[in-house]
Design an enzyme around this catalytic site. Structure first.
Site, PDB file in Angstrom:
ATOM      1  N   ASN A   8      39.357  30.395  -7.711  1.00  0.00           N
ATOM      2  CA  ASN A   8      38.583  31.107  -6.527  1.00  0.00           C
ATOM      3  C   ASN A   8      37.041  29.696  -6.019  1.00  0.00           C
ATOM      4  O   ASN A   8      36.400  29.204  -6.929  1.00  0.00           O
ATOM      5  CB  ASN A   8      37.235  31.854  -7.910  1.00  0.00           C
ATOM      6  CG  ASN A   8      35.930  32.661  -7.074  1.00  0.00           C
ATOM      7  OD1 ASN A   8      35.833  32.444  -5.448  1.00  0.00           O
ATOM      8  ND2 ASN A   8      34.712  33.370  -7.888  1.00  0.00           N
ATOM      9  N   HIS A  97      31.654  39.791  -9.170  1.00  0.00           N
ATOM     10  CA  HIS A  97      31.477  38.025  -8.901  1.00  0.00           C
ATOM     11  C   HIS A  97      30.001  38.303  -9.601  1.00  0.00           C
ATOM     12  O   HIS A  97      28.964  38.473  -8.923  1.00  0.00           O
ATOM     13  CB  HIS A  97      31.535  37.900  -8.829  1.00  0.00           C
ATOM     14  CG  HIS A  97      32.111  35.940  -9.048  1.00  0.00           C
ATOM     15  ND1 HIS A  97      30.838  35.440  -8.992  1.00  0.00           N
ATOM     16  CD2 HIS A  97      32.852  35.579  -9.170  1.00  0.00           C
ATOM     17  CE1 HIS A  97      31.319  33.850  -9.413  1.00  0.00           C
ATOM     18  NE2 HIS A  97      32.251  33.701  -9.758  1.00  0.00           N
ATOM     19  N   GLU A 171      32.574  36.639 -18.144  1.00  0.00           N
ATOM     20  CA  GLU A 171      32.562  35.508 -17.113  1.00  0.00           C
ATOM     21  C   GLU A 171      31.758  35.623 -17.767  1.00  0.00           C
ATOM     22  O   GLU A 171      30.499  35.960 -16.617  1.00  0.00           O
ATOM     23  CB  GLU A 171      32.297  35.481 -15.491  1.00  0.00           C
ATOM     24  CG  GLU A 171      34.110  35.187 -14.805  1.00  0.00           C
ATOM     25  CD  GLU A 171      33.806  34.411 -13.360  1.00  0.00           C
ATOM     26  OE1 GLU A 171      34.175  33.347 -13.291  1.00  0.00           O
ATOM     27  OE2 GLU A 171      33.689  34.332 -12.541  1.00  0.00           O
ATOM     28  N   GLY A 177      30.069  27.059 -14.023  1.00  0.00           N
ATOM     29  CA  GLY A 177      29.793  25.866 -12.835  1.00  0.00           C
ATOM     30  C   GLY A 177      28.117  24.940 -14.238  1.00  0.00           C
ATOM     31  O   GLY A 177      28.233  24.578 -14.052  1.00  0.00           O
ATOM     32  N   SER A 213      33.698  27.258 -16.568  1.00  0.00           N
ATOM     33  CA  SER A 213      33.885  25.696 -16.679  1.00  0.00           C
ATOM     34  C   SER A 213      34.909  25.808 -16.983  1.00  0.00           C
ATOM     35  O   SER A 213      34.933  24.852 -18.145  1.00  0.00           O
ATOM     36  CB  SER A 213      33.124  25.274 -17.455  1.00  0.00           C
ATOM     37  OG  SER A 213      31.278  25.827 -17.334  1.00  0.00           O
ATOM     38  N   GLY A 235      35.250  25.446 -10.023  1.00  0.00           N
ATOM     39  CA  GLY A 235      35.465  23.712  -9.623  1.00  0.00           C
ATOM     40  C   GLY A 235      36.389  23.343  -9.569  1.00  0.00           C
ATOM     41  O   GLY A 235      36.524  22.963  -8.842  1.00  0.00           O
TER      42      GLY A 235
HETATM   43  P1  13P Z   1      33.333  27.180 -12.597  1.00  0.00           P
HETATM   44  O1  13P Z   1      34.895  27.955 -13.404  1.00  0.00           O
HETATM   45  O2  13P Z   1      32.518  25.974 -11.632  1.00  0.00           O
HETATM   46  O3  13P Z   1      32.494  27.733 -14.079  1.00  0.00           O
HETATM   47  O4  13P Z   1      33.139  28.946 -11.835  1.00  0.00           O
HETATM   48  C1  13P Z   1      34.111  29.667 -12.369  1.00  0.00           C
HETATM   49  C2  13P Z   1      33.644  30.893 -11.927  1.00  0.00           C
HETATM   50  O5  13P Z   1      32.637  32.322 -11.343  1.00  0.00           O
HETATM   51  C3  13P Z   1      35.057  31.945 -11.011  1.00  0.00           C
HETATM   52  O6  13P Z   1      35.160  32.790 -10.300  1.00  0.00           O
END
Ligand code: 13P
Length: 251
Positions: A8, A97, A171, A177, A213, A235
């Site tokens: 993503n 999301h 999630e 993040g 993460s 990320g």
């Molecule tokens: P991170 O992997 O940056 O924590 O983001 C997760 C995310 O929101 C994927 O949709």
């Protein structure tokens, strides 16, 4: 079942940056996509969808969108229909999301409608669910997940065409993040519950994936948890080396 690796890219890569990424790593992606044990999905922002789909046409890499309109067609300035996504070559689309729930005020009813639109056009929905830190601390996770899943699972169960597959991405908001990943025993409980909930409500095949993460240091342990069939990566999907290190982990 194939492990699913969904990148993503959120709004982190521009049109040019997405194209350049696809072009630079095309051959590497071809190789990564060759394994029968995995499916890789890249989700850029809207303008790059068609272009990326062209680039990856001859590969096993699929392209997905980050959201879709709940409407079929009409005077909805700024929105993109499921049919358009399908025509642009999207095989997948993320809905629900936490960032679209928050910034675009996407409700569970919107997500139900979006899911129906995607199913109609044979785009596999990646339905995101997850609790806030407050919900987590107050031990309300299952209640929240049940609420987030109820309408959408019903929509899938009621869908009268043969849909092949759907994806639920768990999630937790407090893991997105932040560098924080839930305890693995906690993830085991969640995914066992999600698995039961999905089998209870529909006969359709599904994948359960985890996001929040994820990086090369935790991917293997997470993928070894029962009922986790893949990862939704923010990320760490922006850089080819870190993304491929996650994909190449032993699971
Ligand atoms: P991170 O992997 O940056 O924590 O983001 C997760 C995310 O929101 C994927 O949709």
């Amino acid at each position: 079942m194939k492990k699913l690796f969904v990148a993503n890219w959120k709004m982190q890569k521009t049109f040019d940056a997405s194209r350049a990424f696809a072009c630079t790593y095309l051959e590497n992606f071809k190789l990564l996509g060759q394994s029968e044990h995995r499916q890789i999905v890249l989700c850029p922002s809207f303008p790059a969808l068609s272009n990326l789909n062209q680039s990856f046409k001859e590969t096993n890499i699929k392209v997905g969108a980050q959201t879709v309109s709940r409407h079929n067609k009409g005077a909805y300035t700024g929105q993109v229909s499921a049919q358009s996504l399908a025509e642009a070559g999207c095989a997948y689309c993320i809905i629900g999301h936490s960032e679209t729930r928050k910034y675009q005020h996407e409700s569970n009813i919107d997500i139900e409608h979006k899911c129906k639109e995607l199913l109609k056009h044979n785009v596999t929905p990646i339905i995101c669910v997850g609790e806030s830190r407050k919900n987590f601390e107050q031990q309300q996770t299952f209640e929240i997940l049940e609420e987030q899943l109820a309408l959408v699972l019903q929509a899938i169960a009621d869908h009268n065409h043969d849909i092949e597959h759907f994806v639920i991405a768990y999630e937790p908001l407090w893991a997105i993040g932040t560098g924080v990943v839930p305890e693995y025993t906690y993830l085991e409980q969640i995914f066992t519950w999600l698995y039961k909930e999905c089998t209870k409500h529909t006969q359709t095949s599904f994948s359960l994936i985890y996001g929040g993460s994820v990086d090369a240091t935790n991917a293997q342990d997470i993928l070894n948890i029962a009922h986790i069939n893949g990862l939704l990566i923010g990320g760490a999907s922006l850089d080819f080396d870190s993304f491929s290190a996650i994909i190449n982990t032993d699971y």
